[in-house]
Design a protein around this motif. Sequence first.
Motif, PDB file in Angstrom:
ATOM      1  N   ASP A  48      -8.696   4.770   0.468  1.00  0.00           N
ATOM      2  CA  ASP A  48      -8.613   4.130   1.770  1.00  0.00           C
ATOM      3  C   ASP A  48      -7.547   3.037   1.841  1.00  0.00           C
ATOM      4  N   ALA A  49      -6.717   2.957   0.843  1.00  0.00           N
ATOM      5  CA  ALA A  49      -5.650   1.950   0.848  1.00  0.00           C
ATOM      6  C   ALA A  49      -4.339   2.625   0.476  1.00  0.00           C
ATOM      7  N   CYS A  50      -3.986   2.586  -0.777  1.00  0.00           N
ATOM      8  CA  CYS A  50      -2.665   3.054  -1.209  1.00  0.00           C
ATOM      9  C   CYS A  50      -2.468   4.558  -1.068  1.00  0.00           C
ATOM     10  N   VAL A  51      -3.503   5.344  -1.310  1.00  0.00           N
ATOM     11  CA  VAL A  51      -3.359   6.795  -1.152  1.00  0.00           C
ATOM     12  C   VAL A  51      -3.096   7.130   0.309  1.00  0.00           C
ATOM     13  N   ARG A  52      -3.933   6.612   1.186  1.00  0.00           N
ATOM     14  CA  ARG A  52      -3.773   6.921   2.614  1.00  0.00           C
ATOM     15  C   ARG A  52      -2.458   6.365   3.155  1.00  0.00           C
ATOM     16  N   SER A  53      -2.100   5.159   2.768  1.00  0.00           N
ATOM     17  CA  SER A  53      -0.842   4.568   3.239  1.00  0.00           C
ATOM     18  C   SER A  53       0.360   5.387   2.778  1.00  0.00           C
ATOM     19  N   THR A  54       0.329   5.832   1.526  1.00  0.00           N
ATOM     20  CA  THR A  54       1.443   6.603   0.992  1.00  0.00           C
ATOM     21  C   THR A  54       1.508   7.991   1.627  1.00  0.00           C
ATOM     22  N   LEU A  55       0.369   8.611   1.863  1.00  0.00           N
ATOM     23  CA  LEU A  55       0.372   9.903   2.565  1.00  0.00           C
ATOM     24  C   LEU A  55       1.054   9.776   3.922  1.00  0.00           C
ATOM     25  N   HIS A  56       0.641   8.772   4.680  1.00  0.00           N
ATOM     26  CA  HIS A  56       1.247   8.566   5.997  1.00  0.00           C
ATOM     27  C   HIS A  56       2.725   8.213   5.874  1.00  0.00           C
ATOM     28  N   GLY A  57       3.057   7.376   4.896  1.00  0.00           N
ATOM     29  CA  GLY A  57       4.454   7.017   4.677  1.00  0.00           C
ATOM     30  C   GLY A  57       5.305   8.230   4.362  1.00  0.00           C
ATOM     31  N   ALA A  58       4.783   9.120   3.535  1.00  0.00           N
ATOM     32  CA  ALA A  58       5.514  10.341   3.183  1.00  0.00           C
ATOM     33  C   ALA A  58       5.683  11.233   4.407  1.00  0.00           C
ATOM     34  N   PHE A  59       4.608  11.426   5.128  1.00  0.00           N
ATOM     35  CA  PHE A  59       4.629  12.337   6.269  1.00  0.00           C
ATOM     36  C   PHE A  59       5.586  11.853   7.357  1.00  0.00           C
ATOM     37  N   THR A  60       5.551  10.564   7.644  1.00  0.00           N
ATOM     38  CA  THR A  60       6.452  10.046   8.689  1.00  0.00           C
ATOM     39  C   THR A  60       7.905  10.048   8.244  1.00  0.00           C
ATOM     40  N   ARG A  61       8.147  10.093   6.955  1.00  0.00           N
ATOM     41  CA  ARG A  61       9.516  10.161   6.432  1.00  0.00           C
ATOM     42  C   ARG A  61      10.027  11.591   6.305  1.00  0.00           C
ATOM     43  N   GLY A  62       9.194  12.575   6.642  1.00  0.00           N
ATOM     44  CA  GLY A  62       9.634  13.958   6.653  1.00  0.00           C
ATOM     45  C   GLY A  62       9.146  14.822   5.519  1.00  0.00           C
ATOM     46  N   TYR A  63       8.337  14.292   4.629  1.00  0.00           N
ATOM     47  CA  TYR A  63       7.816  15.064   3.508  1.00  0.00           C
ATOM     48  C   TYR A  63       6.645  15.941   3.932  1.00  0.00           C
ATOM     49  N   ASP A  64       6.501  17.085   3.277  1.00  0.00           N
ATOM     50  CA  ASP A  64       5.243  17.813   3.290  1.00  0.00           C
ATOM     51  C   ASP A  64       4.345  17.058   2.324  1.00  0.00           C
ATOM     52  N   ALA A  65       3.084  16.883   2.670  1.00  0.00           N
ATOM     53  CA  ALA A  65       2.198  16.076   1.837  1.00  0.00           C
ATOM     54  C   ALA A  65       0.825  16.715   1.740  1.00  0.00           C
ATOM     55  N   GLY A 110       0.796  -1.211   0.000  1.00  0.00           N
ATOM     56  CA  GLY A 110       0.000   0.000   0.000  1.00  0.00           C
ATOM     57  C   GLY A 110       0.833   1.267   0.000  1.00  0.00           C
ATOM     58  N   ASP A 111       1.790   1.343   0.901  1.00  0.00           N
ATOM     59  CA  ASP A 111       2.666   2.504   1.001  1.00  0.00           C
ATOM     60  C   ASP A 111       3.662   2.463  -0.146  1.00  0.00           C
ATOM     61  N   ALA A 112       3.608   3.454  -1.024  1.00  0.00           N
ATOM     62  CA  ALA A 112       4.460   3.467  -2.218  1.00  0.00           C
ATOM     63  C   ALA A 112       5.948   3.606  -1.891  1.00  0.00           C
ATOM     64  N   PHE A 113       6.283   3.887  -0.635  1.00  0.00           N
ATOM     65  CA  PHE A 113       7.686   3.957  -0.229  1.00  0.00           C
ATOM     66  C   PHE A 113       8.223   2.580   0.164  1.00  0.00           C
ATOM     67  N   GLU A 114       7.319   1.668   0.498  1.00  0.00           N
ATOM     68  CA  GLU A 114       7.711   0.378   1.067  1.00  0.00           C
ATOM     69  C   GLU A 114       8.299  -0.548   0.014  1.00  0.00           C
ATOM     70  N   ASP A 115       9.594  -0.821   0.157  1.00  0.00           N
ATOM     71  CA  ASP A 115      10.309  -1.758  -0.721  1.00  0.00           C
ATOM     72  C   ASP A 115      10.236  -1.339  -2.197  1.00  0.00           C
ATOM     73  N   THR A 116      10.395  -0.006  -2.423  1.00  0.00           N
ATOM     74  CA  THR A 116      10.388   0.534  -3.786  1.00  0.00           C
ATOM     75  C   THR A 116      11.551   1.513  -3.951  1.00  0.00           C
ATOM     76  N   THR A 117      11.637   2.079  -5.130  1.00  0.00           N
ATOM     77  CA  THR A 117      12.660   3.095  -5.418  1.00  0.00           C
ATOM     78  C   THR A 117      12.129   4.511  -5.232  1.00  0.00           C
ATOM     79  N   LEU A 118      10.934   4.681  -4.683  1.00  0.00           N
ATOM     80  CA  LEU A 118      10.324   6.006  -4.606  1.00  0.00           C
ATOM     81  C   LEU A 118      11.198   7.010  -3.866  1.00  0.00           C
ATOM     82  N   GLU A 119      11.723   6.642  -2.730  1.00  0.00           N
ATOM     83  CA  GLU A 119      12.567   7.571  -1.971  1.00  0.00           C
ATOM     84  C   GLU A 119      13.786   8.001  -2.788  1.00  0.00           C
ATOM     85  N   THR A 120      14.414   7.074  -3.464  1.00  0.00           N
ATOM     86  CA  THR A 120      15.579   7.397  -4.295  1.00  0.00           C
ATOM     87  C   THR A 120      15.191   8.334  -5.436  1.00  0.00           C
ATOM     88  N   VAL A 121      14.066   8.072  -6.065  1.00  0.00           N
ATOM     89  CA  VAL A 121      13.577   8.923  -7.151  1.00  0.00           C
ATOM     90  C   VAL A 121      13.336  10.338  -6.644  1.00  0.00           C
TER      91      VAL A 121
END
Length: 187
Positions: free
Chosen positions: A114-131, A86-97
């Motif tokens: 309610d799945a990938c969008v929400r998971s990715t928003l939270h993943g971004a925010f907890t990693r320090g991104y403005d989202a 769900g989280d687009a950061f999880e086990d992907t190249t997104l952070e590197t990109v």
Amino acid sequence: MTTLENRPNTALLVIDVQVGVVAEAYERDKVVANIAGLVERAREDGVPVVWVRHSAEHLVPGSEDWQIVPELEPRDAEPVVGKQYGDAFEDTTLETVLAGLGAGKLIVTGAETDACVRSTLHGAFTRGYDAQLVSDAHTTNDGTSWGAPSPELVIAHTNLYWTYQSAPGRTAGTAAAADVRFRAQDS
């Protein structure tokens, strides 16, 4: 105001707007049109567009369902990040990109709310991104038969929740597609 150092840029993130994901999604055509408008404006403003594409048992790489919808077409130079969670950061190249683009702020669109969008928003925010979530550029399918609220309530609740999300050194929030500003001087 991202907490990520040397990441002053913004990127438009388009999550899982794939044939098999949004075929029966709530207000599909309106949402896809809003995303298309955002993609066009981002490109005009020189803001990178980053595409995310999910793979799963029902979204087999190379299949028709796995393809990004025909109304949206990534350009050759635009990154397409494959994911399986769900989280687009999880086990992907997104952070590197995103690091390579100097992006510390994400404008988020896509499916499913309610799945990938929400998971990715939270993943971004907890990693320090403005989202920033684009309130009328994300959608979901009807999960009421499994006990979920109706799609319009899922979307409304997610917009409400993300409008008031906060954390030290980061910004969150929502904006309608027409109100999204990519240029720094317009923010």
